[in-house]
Scaffold this active site. Structure first.
Site, PDB file in Angstrom:
ATOM      1  N   CYS A   1      41.467  45.422  40.929  1.00  0.00           N
ATOM      2  CA  CYS A   1      40.147  46.030  40.693  1.00  0.00           C
ATOM      3  C   CYS A   1      40.374  47.503  40.396  1.00  0.00           C
ATOM      4  O   CYS A   1      41.488  47.897  40.010  1.00  0.00           O
ATOM      5  CB  CYS A   1      39.209  45.809  41.880  1.00  0.00           C
ATOM      6  SG  CYS A   1      39.760  46.563  43.431  1.00  0.00           S
TER       7      CYS A   1
ATOM      8  N   ASN B   1      41.224  49.278  44.580  1.00  0.00           N
ATOM      9  CA  ASN B   1      42.015  48.469  45.528  1.00  0.00           C
ATOM     10  C   ASN B   1      41.595  48.713  46.981  1.00  0.00           C
ATOM     11  O   ASN B   1      42.392  48.659  47.902  1.00  0.00           O
ATOM     12  CB  ASN B   1      43.528  48.695  45.341  1.00  0.00           C
ATOM     13  CG  ASN B   1      44.416  47.692  46.079  1.00  0.00           C
ATOM     14  OD1 ASN B   1      45.501  48.033  46.543  1.00  0.00           O
ATOM     15  ND2 ASN B   1      43.985  46.461  46.222  1.00  0.00           N
TER      16      ASN B   1
ATOM     17  N   CYS C   1      38.023  47.595  47.788  1.00  0.00           N
ATOM     18  CA  CYS C   1      36.896  46.674  48.039  1.00  0.00           C
ATOM     19  C   CYS C   1      37.188  45.269  47.514  1.00  0.00           C
ATOM     20  O   CYS C   1      37.475  44.352  48.286  1.00  0.00           O
ATOM     21  CB  CYS C   1      35.599  47.192  47.410  1.00  0.00           C
ATOM     22  SG  CYS C   1      35.074  48.813  48.020  1.00  0.00           S
ATOM     23  N   ARG C   2      37.132  45.095  46.192  1.00  0.00           N
ATOM     24  CA  ARG C   2      37.175  43.728  45.639  1.00  0.00           C
ATOM     25  C   ARG C   2      38.551  43.076  45.687  1.00  0.00           C
ATOM     26  O   ARG C   2      38.673  41.938  46.132  1.00  0.00           O
ATOM     27  CB  ARG C   2      36.648  43.745  44.198  1.00  0.00           C
ATOM     28  CG  ARG C   2      35.182  44.076  44.124  1.00  0.00           C
ATOM     29  CD  ARG C   2      34.759  44.413  42.723  1.00  0.00           C
ATOM     30  NE  ARG C   2      35.382  45.658  42.268  1.00  0.00           N
ATOM     31  CZ  ARG C   2      35.315  46.136  41.038  1.00  0.00           C
ATOM     32  NH1 ARG C   2      34.662  45.459  40.116  1.00  0.00           N
ATOM     33  NH2 ARG C   2      35.897  47.275  40.726  1.00  0.00           N
ATOM     34  N   SER C   3      39.586  43.775  45.187  1.00  0.00           N
ATOM     35  CA  SER C   3      40.886  43.080  45.115  1.00  0.00           C
ATOM     36  C   SER C   3      41.523  42.838  46.489  1.00  0.00           C
ATOM     37  O   SER C   3      42.119  41.762  46.685  1.00  0.00           O
ATOM     38  CB  SER C   3      41.854  43.768  44.139  1.00  0.00           C
ATOM     39  OG  SER C   3      42.138  45.086  44.514  1.00  0.00           O
TER      40      SER C   3
ATOM     41  N   ASP D   1      31.202  45.698  41.264  1.00  0.00           N
ATOM     42  CA  ASP D   1      31.722  46.757  42.126  1.00  0.00           C
ATOM     43  C   ASP D   1      30.684  47.080  43.222  1.00  0.00           C
ATOM     44  O   ASP D   1      29.576  47.507  42.910  1.00  0.00           O
ATOM     45  CB  ASP D   1      31.963  47.981  41.227  1.00  0.00           C
ATOM     46  CG  ASP D   1      32.541  49.149  41.988  1.00  0.00           C
ATOM     47  OD1 ASP D   1      32.598  49.081  43.236  1.00  0.00           O
ATOM     48  OD2 ASP D   1      32.930  50.121  41.326  1.00  0.00           O
TER      49      ASP D   1
END
Ligand code: 4NP
Length: 159
Positions: free
Chosen positions: A7, A10, A12-14, A124
């Site tokens: 993401c 690195n 939150c999402r990934s 995001d």
């Protein structure tokens, strides 16, 4: 097989994708067959643990992200990982720019593994509220199932 989730930051999402996929592997006793990591296209948060809101949301689903630390995508990741999964189109475009075209077949959108989801991007959540972090988990749980099924069927077909 080596899989990298990517993401922007690195945090939150990934890392959430990494945690969700690792848990799925653990549940199916498949950890030995996969190496899993995550990284960001930017280096703003390198060395930091995931966002406290991501850690809290994942913890509510029994996933511990607290030991993860952010790192930036590196040119060598293109060689090292068999599959590099971007959270949204911007991340994917950035990876296409950074990696030599010989590696572009290794790139895909994470949500391409959840064709029934109503979106092809994991949005995001950084500047939004709590609900966004729950949505990230909902989407990633769906995509992680699709991803694992796809990988296991590829493996079965190659035998
Ligand atoms: P991520 O979220 O890409 O899912 O880790 C973000 C984290 C930080 C920022 C943006 C997105 N930021 O602008 O600092």
């Amino acid at each position: 097989m080596r899989i990298l989730f990517v993401c922007l930051g690195n945090i939150c999402r990934s890392p959430t994708a990494e945690g969700v996929f690792r848990r799925l592997l653990m549940e199916r006793q498949l950890e030995q067959r996969f190496e899993v990591d995550s990284a960001g296209t930017h280096d703003y948060h390198v060395g930091k643990p995931p966002d406290a809101r991501s850690i809290a949301a994942a913890r509510r689903r029994g996933i511990d992200l607290s030991g993860l630390r952010a790192r930036a995508v590196d040119a060598r990741d293109a060689e090292r990982f068999d599959l590099i999964l971007a959270m949204d189109d911007e991340n994917l475009d950035e990876l296409r720019r950074r990696f030599d075209a010989t590696y572009h077949h290794r790139l895909a959108l994470m949500m391409s593994y959840a064709p029934d989801a109503r979106t092809n991007a994991v949005p995001d959540p950084y500047y939004g509220g709590e609900r966004g972090f729950e949505e990230v988990l909902d989407l990633l749980e769906q995509a992680a199932e699709g991803l694992l099924s796809d990988l296991l069927s590829r493996d079965a077909n190659s035998k």
